[in-house]
Design a protein around this motif. Structure first.
Motif, PDB file in Angstrom:
ATOM      1  N   UNK A  44       9.270  -3.399 -98.273  1.00 33.94           N
ATOM      2  CA  UNK A  44      10.315  -2.782 -97.454  1.00 33.94           C
ATOM      3  C   UNK A  44       9.990  -1.325 -97.154  1.00 33.94           C
ATOM      4  N   UNK A  45       9.496  -0.635 -98.175  1.00 35.27           N
ATOM      5  CA  UNK A  45       9.185   0.776 -97.958  1.00 35.27           C
ATOM      6  C   UNK A  45       8.108   1.256 -98.915  1.00 35.27           C
ATOM      7  N   UNK A  46       7.637   2.472 -98.692  1.00 34.84           N
ATOM      8  CA  UNK A  46       6.594   3.084 -99.512  1.00 34.84           C
ATOM      9  C   UNK A  46       6.751   4.592 -99.381  1.00 34.84           C
ATOM     10  N   UNK A  47       6.206   5.335-100.340  1.00 35.02           N
ATOM     11  CA  UNK A  47       6.412   6.792-100.292  1.00 35.02           C
ATOM     12  C   UNK A  47       5.697   7.432 -99.095  1.00 35.02           C
ATOM     13  N   UNK A  48       6.312   8.471 -98.555  1.00 32.78           N
ATOM     14  CA  UNK A  48       5.729   9.169 -97.394  1.00 32.78           C
ATOM     15  C   UNK A  48       4.306   9.624 -97.671  1.00 32.78           C
ATOM     16  N   UNK A  49       4.056  10.066 -98.918  1.00 27.64           N
ATOM     17  CA  UNK A  49       2.723  10.598 -99.232  1.00 27.64           C
ATOM     18  C   UNK A  49       1.653   9.518 -99.099  1.00 27.64           C
ATOM     19  N   UNK A  50       2.070   8.250 -99.124  1.00 28.24           N
ATOM     20  CA  UNK A  50       1.069   7.182 -99.079  1.00 28.24           C
ATOM     21  C   UNK A  50       0.796   6.675 -97.673  1.00 28.24           C
ATOM     22  N   UNK A  51       1.485   7.230 -96.670  1.00 34.18           N
ATOM     23  CA  UNK A  51       1.239   6.769 -95.307  1.00 34.18           C
ATOM     24  C   UNK A  51      -0.099   7.299 -94.804  1.00 34.18           C
ATOM     25  N   UNK A  52      -0.677   6.595 -93.845  1.00 30.81           N
ATOM     26  CA  UNK A  52      -1.951   7.050 -93.260  1.00 30.81           C
ATOM     27  C   UNK A  52      -1.798   8.442 -92.668  1.00 30.81           C
ATOM     28  N   UNK A  53      -0.581   8.725 -92.152  1.00 32.00           N
ATOM     29  CA  UNK A  53      -0.330  10.034 -91.559  1.00 32.00           C
ATOM     30  C   UNK A  53      -0.612  11.159 -92.553  1.00 32.00           C
ATOM     31  N   UNK A  54      -0.253  10.910 -93.804  1.00 35.48           N
ATOM     32  CA  UNK A  54      -0.395  11.942 -94.834  1.00 35.48           C
ATOM     33  C   UNK A  54      -1.736  11.873 -95.559  1.00 35.48           C
ATOM     34  N   UNK A  55      -2.494  10.832 -95.278  1.00 34.99           N
ATOM     35  CA  UNK A  55      -3.769  10.692 -95.960  1.00 34.99           C
ATOM     36  C   UNK A  55      -4.825  11.455 -95.180  1.00 34.99           C
ATOM     37  N   UNK A  56      -5.478  12.372 -95.853  1.00 35.07           N
ATOM     38  CA  UNK A  56      -6.433  13.247 -95.166  1.00 35.07           C
ATOM     39  C   UNK A  56      -7.510  12.435 -94.460  1.00 35.07           C
ATOM     40  N   UNK A  57      -7.768  12.803 -93.230  1.00 35.02           N
ATOM     41  CA  UNK A  57      -8.895  12.207 -92.531  1.00 35.02           C
ATOM     42  C   UNK A  57      -8.623  10.857 -91.883  1.00 35.02           C
ATOM     43  N   UNK A  58      -7.406  10.339 -92.038  1.00 33.72           N
ATOM     44  CA  UNK A  58      -7.137   9.018 -91.459  1.00 33.72           C
ATOM     45  C   UNK A  58      -7.360   9.034 -89.952  1.00 33.72           C
ATOM     46  N   UNK A  59      -6.879  10.084 -89.298  1.00 33.52           N
ATOM     47  CA  UNK A  59      -7.015  10.185 -87.844  1.00 33.52           C
ATOM     48  C   UNK A  59      -8.483  10.265 -87.434  1.00 33.52           C
ATOM     49  N   UNK A  85       0.184   4.986 -88.226  1.00 35.10           N
ATOM     50  CA  UNK A  85       0.189   6.146 -89.106  1.00 35.10           C
ATOM     51  C   UNK A  85       1.270   6.059 -90.187  1.00 35.10           C
ATOM     52  N   UNK A  86       2.350   5.323 -89.920  1.00 35.14           N
ATOM     53  CA  UNK A  86       3.398   5.200 -90.922  1.00 35.14           C
ATOM     54  C   UNK A  86       3.171   4.048 -91.896  1.00 35.14           C
ATOM     55  N   UNK A  87       2.101   3.275 -91.673  1.00 36.33           N
ATOM     56  CA  UNK A  87       1.741   2.247 -92.653  1.00 36.33           C
ATOM     57  C   UNK A  87       1.114   2.930 -93.865  1.00 36.33           C
ATOM     58  N   UNK A  88       1.168   2.250 -95.000  1.00 35.88           N
ATOM     59  CA  UNK A  88       0.434   2.773 -96.149  1.00 35.88           C
ATOM     60  C   UNK A  88      -0.864   1.977 -96.260  1.00 35.88           C
ATOM     61  N   UNK A  89      -1.717   2.392 -97.209  1.00 32.49           N
ATOM     62  CA  UNK A  89      -2.996   1.689 -97.374  1.00 32.49           C
ATOM     63  C   UNK A  89      -2.854   0.434 -98.225  1.00 32.49           C
ATOM     64  N   UNK A  90      -1.658   0.150 -98.651  1.00 32.00           N
ATOM     65  CA  UNK A  90      -1.435  -1.006 -99.523  1.00 32.00           C
ATOM     66  C   UNK A  90      -2.063  -2.276 -98.930  1.00 32.00           C
ATOM     67  N   UNK A  91      -2.863  -2.992 -99.742  1.00 29.31           N
ATOM     68  CA  UNK A  91      -3.527  -4.198 -99.228  1.00 29.31           C
ATOM     69  C   UNK A  91      -2.537  -5.257 -98.717  1.00 29.31           C
ATOM     70  N   UNK A  92      -1.313  -5.228 -99.215  1.00 33.71           N
ATOM     71  CA  UNK A  92      -0.340  -6.207 -98.727  1.00 33.71           C
ATOM     72  C   UNK A  92       0.020  -5.969 -97.257  1.00 33.71           C
ATOM     73  N   UNK A  93      -0.304  -4.777 -96.748  1.00 33.07           N
ATOM     74  CA  UNK A  93       0.003  -4.480 -95.349  1.00 33.07           C
ATOM     75  C   UNK A  93      -1.209  -4.663 -94.429  1.00 33.07           C
ATOM     76  N   UNK A  94      -2.307  -5.161 -95.007  1.00 27.48           N
ATOM     77  CA  UNK A  94      -3.539  -5.269 -94.206  1.00 27.48           C
ATOM     78  C   UNK A  94      -3.311  -6.013 -92.894  1.00 27.48           C
ATOM     79  N   UNK A  95      -2.635  -7.152 -92.979  1.00 24.22           N
ATOM     80  CA  UNK A  95      -2.416  -7.959 -91.774  1.00 24.22           C
ATOM     81  C   UNK A  95      -1.608  -7.209 -90.729  1.00 24.22           C
ATOM     82  N   UNK A  96      -0.643  -6.466 -91.174  1.00 20.75           N
ATOM     83  CA  UNK A  96       0.186  -5.705 -90.225  1.00 20.75           C
ATOM     84  C   UNK A  96      -0.653  -4.627 -89.551  1.00 20.75           C
ATOM     85  N   UNK A  97      -1.458  -3.949 -90.363  1.00 22.31           N
ATOM     86  CA  UNK A  97      -2.307  -2.896 -89.789  1.00 22.31           C
ATOM     87  C   UNK A  97      -3.275  -3.493 -88.777  1.00 22.31           C
ATOM     88  N   UNK A  98      -3.854  -4.650 -89.134  1.00 28.73           N
ATOM     89  CA  UNK A  98      -4.800  -5.289 -88.219  1.00 28.73           C
ATOM     90  C   UNK A  98      -4.126  -5.653 -86.901  1.00 28.73           C
TER      91      UNK A  98
END
Lengths: 88, 383
Positions: A41-56, B218-231
Motif C-alpha cells: 500500500x505504501x512505503x517511506x518517502x526516503x525509499x522512492x526512486x525520487x529520493x534515491x541518488x542517481x535514479x534519474x 519516481x514515486x515507486x520504491x526499489x522493493x522487488x515486489x513492485x518490479x512488475x509495476x515499474x516495468x
C-alpha cells in the motif's frame, strides 16, 4: 468480409506467438494489464526512486549524437557516402 | 471481543476495528451501536451485518446488492462528516468494486461506477472552509477506483470526463502530494500512471504523458515486489521519453531494436520491429507514438549523412537519397538502379519529409527545390 479480417488477425497473432520473446512479453503484460492490485500500500518517502541518488541519471543520458555506433549498417552507410563524396 | 461503534462517530476518528467492522469478512468479533441517531447509522449497522452473513450464505448477486446498499448509506452519512470518514469510505468503495468485479457484468460494473462517483463527488464538492477537515483530500483515491472501472469497461469517454473534471477543479483541490494519497504511495503511483496513460496513449499529448509517467516511476520504491509495476510504467514511459528527446539508457527487451535503429538511423530495422510488435503497440496505445518516433530515426539518418559527407552546410538531396535507400532496404539486398522518373519521385518524397523536420524544428535550414539540396544552418543545423 468481417470473417476475413478476423482471420487475418488470427494469423498475425499466431505468427507473433511463434517469435520467441514477443510471446513472453505479451503474456506478462496481459497479466499486468490491470495496474490495480499493488502488493504494497505504501512505503517511506526516503525509499522512492525520487529520493534515491542517481535514479534519474541512471535512466536517461543527455544525448548520444556524438556516440558512434559501429554496426554493419553504419559501416556500409559510411563507406557508400564517403565514396560518393570523393567521386564529386 | 465486543466493539462499541458509538465513539467513532462522536470522536470523529477511525481505527483498524472500525475498518474491520465495515469489511465483508466476519472476523468473529461482535459490534454494537447504542447511540441515538437519525436512523442512518442503524441502517448502516444492519446492512453491514447482513453483508457479513451474505458472504457466507448468499449468491454473488445478493452480496453485490448489499454491498451497494452499504456504500450508498455510507455516502449519505459521509456528507455530514468531516474528512475522518474519507478512508473508511474508500475501503467500502474498494470492497464494492472488488465484489462487482467478481460478477463481471457490464451493467453491474456501471452501477458500481455510479455509486463510487458519488463518493468521489462528495469529496470533490465539500465546501467545508476548515481545510484540515475538508474531504477534498480524498478525490484522487476515488478517481483511481473510477479509472480502474473504466479500464474494465473499456470506456474512454468516461475516463475523459473524469480527467476533465479533475483538470477544471485543480485550483480548488489539494495537490496529489498534499492529499490522502501521500499516506498510500501506491495511490500516488496509480494516479500518475493512469493520467500518463490517458494523455500519452489516448490523447497524443506525449509531453504530459511523459511527465505523469515519470512521476509515477519516481514515486515507486526499489522493493522487488513492485518490479512488475515499474516495468509496466517503463513500457509506456520509454516511447514518450524518446519523443521528448530523452535518451533512455536501459530499455525493456521489446524496445531493443527500436533503440538501436534510433541510434544508427536504420529505417528498415525500425520498420521491422514495428511490424513485429504491431499488435502489442496497438493494444497498449503506443502505435501513434511509434509512428512519430520513425521521424526521429529519419532525423538520425540525415545527421549521419551530413557527418559522413563531411559536415558541409549544403547537402545534396542525392546524398540523402543514397543514405535513405541504404536505410530502407533490408539486409544485403542491393539497391536497384532507379529510373529517372522513380529518382524524381524519391527526391520529391525526401523534400516533403525534410520540410516536416524543418517545420518541427528538428532541422535548421531551408530547401532549394531548383538545386535539389538542403542548405543547413552553419551554427546549429540540428538543434
Amino acid at each position: 468480409m468481417n470473417g476475413g479480417a478476423n482471420a487475418a488477425m488470427e494469423i498475425k497473432k499466431e505468427s507473433l506467438a511463434s517469435v520467441p520473446g514477443v510471446e513472453q512479453s505479451q503474456k506478462t503484460l496481459e497479466e499486468d494489464d490491470e495496474f490495480e492490485d499493488f502488493p504494497l500500500d505504501t512505503w517511506p518517502s526516503e525509499e522512492t526512486l525520487r529520493e534515491t541518488a542517481g535514479a534519474q541519471t541512471n535512466l536517461w543520458e543527455e544525448d548520444w549524437d556524438d556516440v558512434e555506433v559501429d554496426d554493419g549498417f553504419t559501416k556500409e552507410l559510411r563507406a557508400e557516402l564517403e565514396k560518393s563524396r570523393t567521386q564529386q | 471481543m465486543s466493539i462499541n461503534l458509538n465513539h467513532y462517530f462522536t470522536e470523529k476518528c477511525y481505527d483498524g476495528n472500525f475498518l474491520n467492522f465495515l469489511s465483508i469478512h466476519d472476523n468473529g468479533r461482535s459490534y454494537y451501536l447504542t447511540m441515538p441517531n437519525d436512523g442512518k447509522l442503524d441502517e448502516l449497522y444492519n446492512v453491514t451485518m447482513e453483508l457479513k452473513s451474505r458472504q457466507l450464505t448468499g449468491t454473488k448477486q445478493q452480496v453485490f446488492e448489499v454491498s451497494e446498499q452499504q456504500l450508498k448509506l455510507l455516502n449519505r452519512i459521509a456528507e455530514q462528516e468531516t474528512n475522518w470518514i474519507v478512508y473508511p469510505l474508500f475501503i467500502v468503495a474498494e470492497q464494492f468494486y472488488q465484489i462487482s468485479k467478481t460478477i463481471n457484468s457490464i451493467s453491474e460494473l456501471e452501477r458500481c461506477g455510479r455509486t463510487i462517483h458519488r463518493s468521489f463527488n462528495l469529496c470533490l464538492n465539500d465546501r467545508n472552509p476548515t481545510l484540515p477537515k475538508n474531504r477534498r483530500i480524498g478525490c484522487y483515491m476515488f478517481a483511481n477506483l473510477e479509472f480502474q472501472l473504466y479500464h474494465k469497461l473499456k470506456n474512454r469517454d468516461m475516463m475523459k470526463n473524469l480527467v476533465k473534471v479533475l483538470q477544471s477543479r485543480r485550483q480548488e483541490i489539494p495537490t496529489l502530494r498534499q492529499s490522502l494519497a501521500r499516506y498510500h504511495k501506491s495511490h500516488m503511483v496509480k494516479y500518475n500512471y493512469y493520467m500518463g496513460e490517458y494523455y500519452g496513449c489516448y490523447e497524443g499529448d506525449f509531453s504530459r504523458g511523459h511527465e505523469y509517467l515519470s512521476d509515477a516511476l519516481m514515486d515507486c520504491s526499489r522493493d522487488p515486489r513492485l518490479t512488475k509495476k515499474r516495468q509496466r510504467i517503463v513500457i509506456l514511459l520509454v516511447p514518450m521519453a524518446v519523443l521528448m528527446k530523452k535518451r533512455p539508457v536501459k530499455v525493456p527487451e521489446i524496445y531493443h531494436n527500436m533503440l538501436k535503429a534510433l541510434k544508427t538511423g536504420n529505417l528498415s530495422q525500425y520498420d521491422a520491429q514495428v511490424h513485429k510488435n504491431e499488435i502489442f503497440y496497438l493494444e497498449n496505445g503506443l502505435y501513434v507514438a511509434m509512428s512519430l518516433i520513425r521521424e526521429l530515426v529519419l532525423l538520425r539518418l540525415i545527421k549521419q549523412c551530413y557527418r559522413y559527407y563531411g559536415s558541409r552546410n549544403i547537402l545534396p538531396l542525392s546524398i540523402i537519397a543514397i543514405g535513405y535507400t541504404k536505410s530502407t532496404q533490408r539486409g544485403k539486398q542491393r539497391a536497384k538502379k532507379l529510373t529517372p522518373q522513380a529518382e524524381r519521385e524519391l527526391l520529391d518524397s525526401l523534400e516533403c519529409q525534410l520540410a516536416n523536420l524543418i517545420a518541427k524544428d528538428h532541422i535548421k535550414g531551408y530547401l532549394s527545390h531548383s538545386n535539389r539540396c538542403i542548405v543547413l544552418s552553419k551554427k546549429n543545423p540540428f538543434p
